[in-house]
Design a protein around this motif. Sequence first.
Motif, PDB file in Angstrom:
ATOM      1  N   ALA A   1      28.429  34.110 -17.937  1.00 21.55           N
ATOM      2  CA  ALA A   1      27.824  35.384 -17.533  1.00 21.55           C
ATOM      3  C   ALA A   1      26.306  35.288 -17.519  1.00 21.55           C
ATOM      4  CB  ALA A   1      28.277  36.502 -18.474  1.00 21.55           C
ATOM      5  N   THR A   2      25.738  34.731 -18.589  1.00 22.50           N
ATOM      6  CA  THR A   2      24.282  34.588 -18.665  1.00 22.50           C
ATOM      7  C   THR A   2      23.783  33.576 -17.641  1.00 22.50           C
ATOM      8  OG1 THR A   2      24.278  35.134 -21.021  1.00 22.50           O
ATOM      9  CG2 THR A   2      22.341  33.993 -20.169  1.00 22.50           C
ATOM     10  N   GLY A   3      24.518  32.472 -17.473  1.00 22.84           N
ATOM     11  CA  GLY A   3      24.099  31.437 -16.537  1.00 22.84           C
ATOM     12  C   GLY A   3      24.015  31.948 -15.112  1.00 22.84           C
ATOM     13  N   ILE A   4      25.072  32.622 -14.659  1.00 26.37           N
ATOM     14  CA  ILE A   4      25.084  33.157 -13.290  1.00 26.37           C
ATOM     15  C   ILE A   4      23.992  34.195 -13.109  1.00 26.37           C
ATOM     16  CG2 ILE A   4      26.423  34.542 -11.657  1.00 26.37           C
ATOM     17  CD1 ILE A   4      28.936  33.175 -12.734  1.00 26.37           C
ATOM     18  N   MET A   5      23.895  35.125 -14.066  1.00 25.47           N
ATOM     19  CA  MET A   5      22.900  36.193 -13.965  1.00 25.47           C
ATOM     20  C   MET A   5      21.486  35.621 -13.950  1.00 25.47           C
ATOM     21  SD  MET A   5      22.720  39.743 -16.121  1.00 25.47           S
ATOM     22  CE  MET A   5      22.856  38.942 -17.723  1.00 25.47           C
ATOM     23  N   SER A   6      21.219  34.627 -14.778  1.00 20.27           N
ATOM     24  CA  SER A   6      19.877  34.043 -14.866  1.00 20.27           C
ATOM     25  C   SER A   6      19.500  33.323 -13.577  1.00 20.27           C
ATOM     26  CB  SER A   6      19.810  33.067 -16.039  1.00 20.27           C
ATOM     27  OG  SER A   6      20.098  33.701 -17.254  1.00 20.27           O
ATOM     28  N   PHE A   7      20.434  32.521 -13.048  1.00 18.92           N
ATOM     29  CA  PHE A   7      20.123  31.732 -11.850  1.00 18.92           C
ATOM     30  C   PHE A   7      19.963  32.627 -10.622  1.00 18.92           C
ATOM     31  CE2 PHE A   7      21.169  28.867  -8.289  1.00 18.92           C
ATOM     32  CZ  PHE A   7      20.184  27.911  -8.496  1.00 18.92           C
ATOM     33  N   VAL A   8      20.869  33.578 -10.467  1.00 24.13           N
ATOM     34  CA  VAL A   8      20.788  34.493  -9.321  1.00 24.13           C
ATOM     35  C   VAL A   8      19.493  35.299  -9.396  1.00 24.13           C
ATOM     36  CG1 VAL A   8      21.807  36.537  -8.247  1.00 24.13           C
ATOM     37  CG2 VAL A   8      23.266  34.630  -8.953  1.00 24.13           C
ATOM     38  N   MET A   9      19.149  35.763 -10.596  1.00 21.19           N
ATOM     39  CA  MET A   9      17.912  36.517 -10.769  1.00 21.19           C
ATOM     40  C   MET A   9      16.710  35.670 -10.369  1.00 21.19           C
ATOM     41  SD  MET A   9      16.009  37.690 -14.257  1.00 21.19           S
ATOM     42  CE  MET A   9      15.493  35.984 -14.476  1.00 21.19           C
ATOM     43  N   HIS A  10      16.671  34.419 -10.836  1.00 22.25           N
ATOM     44  CA  HIS A  10      15.536  33.543 -10.556  1.00 22.25           C
ATOM     45  C   HIS A  10      15.390  33.307  -9.055  1.00 22.25           C
ATOM     46  CE1 HIS A  10      13.373  29.695 -10.111  1.00 22.25           C
ATOM     47  NE2 HIS A  10      12.715  30.090 -11.192  1.00 22.25           N
ATOM     48  N   GLU A  11      16.494  32.992  -8.378  1.00 22.16           N
ATOM     49  CA  GLU A  11      16.425  32.708  -6.943  1.00 22.16           C
ATOM     50  C   GLU A  11      16.059  33.959  -6.155  1.00 22.16           C
ATOM     51  OE1 GLU A  11      16.816  29.279  -5.913  1.00 22.16           O
ATOM     52  OE2 GLU A  11      16.463  29.491  -8.065  1.00 22.16           O
ATOM     53  N   ALA A  12      16.656  35.097  -6.508  1.00 17.84           N
ATOM     54  CA  ALA A  12      16.386  36.344  -5.793  1.00 17.84           C
ATOM     55  C   ALA A  12      14.928  36.749  -5.936  1.00 17.84           C
ATOM     56  CB  ALA A  12      17.304  37.455  -6.301  1.00 17.84           C
ATOM     57  N   VAL A  13      14.398  36.635  -7.152  1.00 16.86           N
ATOM     58  CA  VAL A  13      13.008  37.025  -7.389  1.00 16.86           C
ATOM     59  C   VAL A  13      12.052  36.043  -6.723  1.00 16.86           C
ATOM     60  CG1 VAL A  13      11.224  37.316  -9.152  1.00 16.86           C
ATOM     61  CG2 VAL A  13      13.508  38.253  -9.524  1.00 16.86           C
ATOM     62  N   TYR A  14      12.321  34.738  -6.871  1.00 18.71           N
ATOM     63  CA  TYR A  14      11.395  33.743  -6.330  1.00 18.71           C
ATOM     64  C   TYR A  14      11.281  33.847  -4.808  1.00 18.71           C
ATOM     65  CZ  TYR A  14       8.831  29.429  -5.700  1.00 18.71           C
ATOM     66  OH  TYR A  14       7.861  28.518  -5.365  1.00 18.71           O
ATOM     67  N   PHE A  15      12.421  33.800  -4.136  1.00 17.43           N
ATOM     68  CA  PHE A  15      12.373  33.832  -2.674  1.00 17.43           C
ATOM     69  C   PHE A  15      12.147  35.245  -2.144  1.00 17.43           C
ATOM     70  CE2 PHE A  15      14.560  29.826  -3.545  1.00 17.43           C
ATOM     71  CZ  PHE A  15      13.798  28.970  -2.746  1.00 17.43           C
ATOM     72  N   GLY A  16      12.608  36.237  -2.898  1.00 17.11           N
ATOM     73  CA  GLY A  16      12.346  37.618  -2.496  1.00 17.11           C
ATOM     74  C   GLY A  16      10.871  37.951  -2.556  1.00 17.11           C
ATOM     75  N   ARG A  17      10.172  37.439  -3.574  1.00 14.27           N
ATOM     76  CA  ARG A  17       8.733  37.705  -3.688  1.00 14.27           C
ATOM     77  C   ARG A  17       7.930  36.834  -2.732  1.00 14.27           C
ATOM     78  NH1 ARG A  17       5.299  41.435  -3.742  1.00 14.27           N
ATOM     79  NH2 ARG A  17       3.261  40.877  -4.593  1.00 14.27           N
ATOM     80  N   SER A  18       8.471  35.670  -2.364  1.00 16.89           N
ATOM     81  CA  SER A  18       7.785  34.789  -1.421  1.00 16.89           C
ATOM     82  C   SER A  18       7.867  35.321   0.012  1.00 16.89           C
ATOM     83  CB  SER A  18       8.386  33.382  -1.465  1.00 16.89           C
ATOM     84  OG  SER A  18       8.207  32.787  -2.733  1.00 16.89           O
ATOM     85  N   LEU A  19       8.958  36.034   0.314  1.00 16.41           N
ATOM     86  CA  LEU A  19       9.179  36.520   1.674  1.00 16.41           C
ATOM     87  C   LEU A  19       8.044  37.393   2.219  1.00 16.41           C
ATOM     88  CD1 LEU A  19      11.033  36.683   4.134  1.00 16.41           C
ATOM     89  CD2 LEU A  19      12.234  38.590   3.026  1.00 16.41           C
ATOM     90  N   PRO A  20       7.532  38.370   1.449  1.00 17.06           N
ATOM     91  CA  PRO A  20       6.427  39.179   1.993  1.00 17.06           C
ATOM     92  C   PRO A  20       5.215  38.343   2.396  1.00 17.06           C
ATOM     93  CG  PRO A  20       7.337  40.215   0.045  1.00 17.06           C
ATOM     94  CD  PRO A  20       7.965  38.867   0.127  1.00 17.06           C
ATOM     95  N   TRP A  21       4.936  37.265   1.649  1.00 19.73           N
ATOM     96  CA  TRP A  21       3.781  36.427   1.989  1.00 19.73           C
ATOM     97  C   TRP A  21       4.044  35.622   3.256  1.00 19.73           C
ATOM     98  CZ3 TRP A  21      -0.142  38.395  -0.051  1.00 19.73           C
ATOM     99  CH2 TRP A  21      -0.137  38.880  -1.352  1.00 19.73           C
ATOM    100  N   ILE A  22       5.306  35.273   3.506  1.00 15.08           N
ATOM    101  CA  ILE A  22       5.659  34.601   4.762  1.00 15.08           C
ATOM    102  C   ILE A  22       5.428  35.553   5.934  1.00 15.08           C
ATOM    103  CG2 ILE A  22       7.560  33.598   6.098  1.00 15.08           C
ATOM    104  CD1 ILE A  22       8.784  32.656   3.453  1.00 15.08           C
ATOM    105  N   ILE A  23       5.807  36.814   5.743  1.00 11.34           N
ATOM    106  CA  ILE A  23       5.615  37.829   6.788  1.00 11.34           C
ATOM    107  C   ILE A  23       4.133  38.090   7.013  1.00 11.34           C
ATOM    108  CG2 ILE A  23       6.028  40.246   7.399  1.00 11.34           C
ATOM    109  CD1 ILE A  23       8.664  40.046   5.793  1.00 11.34           C
ATOM    110  N   VAL A  24       3.369  38.206   5.921  1.00 11.71           N
ATOM    111  CA  VAL A  24       1.924  38.446   6.025  1.00 11.71           C
ATOM    112  C   VAL A  24       1.245  37.337   6.817  1.00 11.71           C
ATOM    113  CG1 VAL A  24      -0.218  38.405   4.660  1.00 11.71           C
ATOM    114  CG2 VAL A  24       1.671  39.888   3.971  1.00 11.71           C
ATOM    115  N   ALA A  25       1.690  36.084   6.609  1.00 11.49           N
ATOM    116  CA  ALA A  25       1.089  34.949   7.316  1.00 11.49           C
ATOM    117  C   ALA A  25       1.328  35.017   8.819  1.00 11.49           C
ATOM    118  CB  ALA A  25       1.639  33.639   6.763  1.00 11.49           C
ATOM    119  N   LYS A  26       2.334  35.785   9.242  1.00 10.01           N
ATOM    120  CA  LYS A  26       2.652  35.900  10.667  1.00 10.01           C
ATOM    121  C   LYS A  26       1.914  37.053  11.342  1.00 10.01           C
ATOM    122  CE  LYS A  26       5.715  32.574  10.585  1.00 10.01           C
ATOM    123  NZ  LYS A  26       5.447  31.297  11.302  1.00 10.01           N
TER     124      LYS A  26
END
Length: 301
Positions: free
Chosen positions: A49-74
């Motif tokens: 439970a902790t493993g899945i929640m931790s990994f999904v959270m990390h990936e969602a936050v990392y790429f989710g927060r990176s996405l706006p900067w990708i859009i801004v660059a365009k």
Amino acid sequence: MDLSNSTLLTSPDTYVGIYQELSKYNVHLNIFERLWASWYAYMQNDVLATGIMSFVMHEAVYFGRSLPWIIVAKISYFNKYKIQGAKIPTAAEQWDCAKLVLLSHFTVELPQIWLFHPMAKYCGMETGVPFPAWTTMLFHIAVFFVVEDTWHYWAHRAMHWGPLYKSVHKIHHQYSAPFGMAAEYASPIEVMVLGLGTVGAPIAWVLLTGKLHILTMYIWIVLRLFQAIDAHSGYEFPWSLHHFLPFWAGAEHHDVHHERFIGNYSSSFRWWDYVMDTESGPEAAKARRERKAKKEAKKVQ
């Protein structure tokens, strides 16, 4: 009343069913606490439970927060806020960076995340409900920011020592004009060494005090990811945080480090660079000259 994950087992076999059943008998818990407890009860395996929640959270936050900067660059409108205006990351650079970051996440970080729950429990970290007060979590997170920044300054500065730079840190400096997704573009060794400050601060705290909830650590990691990605964004806005908190580092501080390959070693704050006289950039150089001139003037007097 502290409900450990093992005491929340209920008869329904669906997550929604468990949530509804648990809500009937635990009205004192808020909705987030019920969702949390239901997840552990549904999984029937705290490590999983902790493993899945931790990994999904990390990936969602990392790429989710990176996405706006990708859009801004365009969007050309934002080019005026680009610190190194002529260096806009291409789609190919963004994709190459994403591939290495994903490889690092699945090969280096995933095994560590999977072992996180048993390590957290061994150190005495709480994982059940109810959650701690928000003031308690805020205090803990403030401590972690200070501790991590200290670790990051000295470890990062060590990474710029010749042999370590060539064999370890040089990968991170592939992009002299950083962009959000490049925050974790680094060698596995660097990911583990610098990441130790992020994970080690909460672990040290709970070992010393015996009091820390895993939710506090999750919120801390989310905020640290936001800080790291924003510091690598390459954009300086009138509303950037350091304009309101002068000791905050931000993109303006870290972008100069990538451009000049030296100085500005801190992560979140500016004070270690100021105290150790490792600030970089035109303004820092000017301030350094002025301090030197004042010292020389005092000697003459």
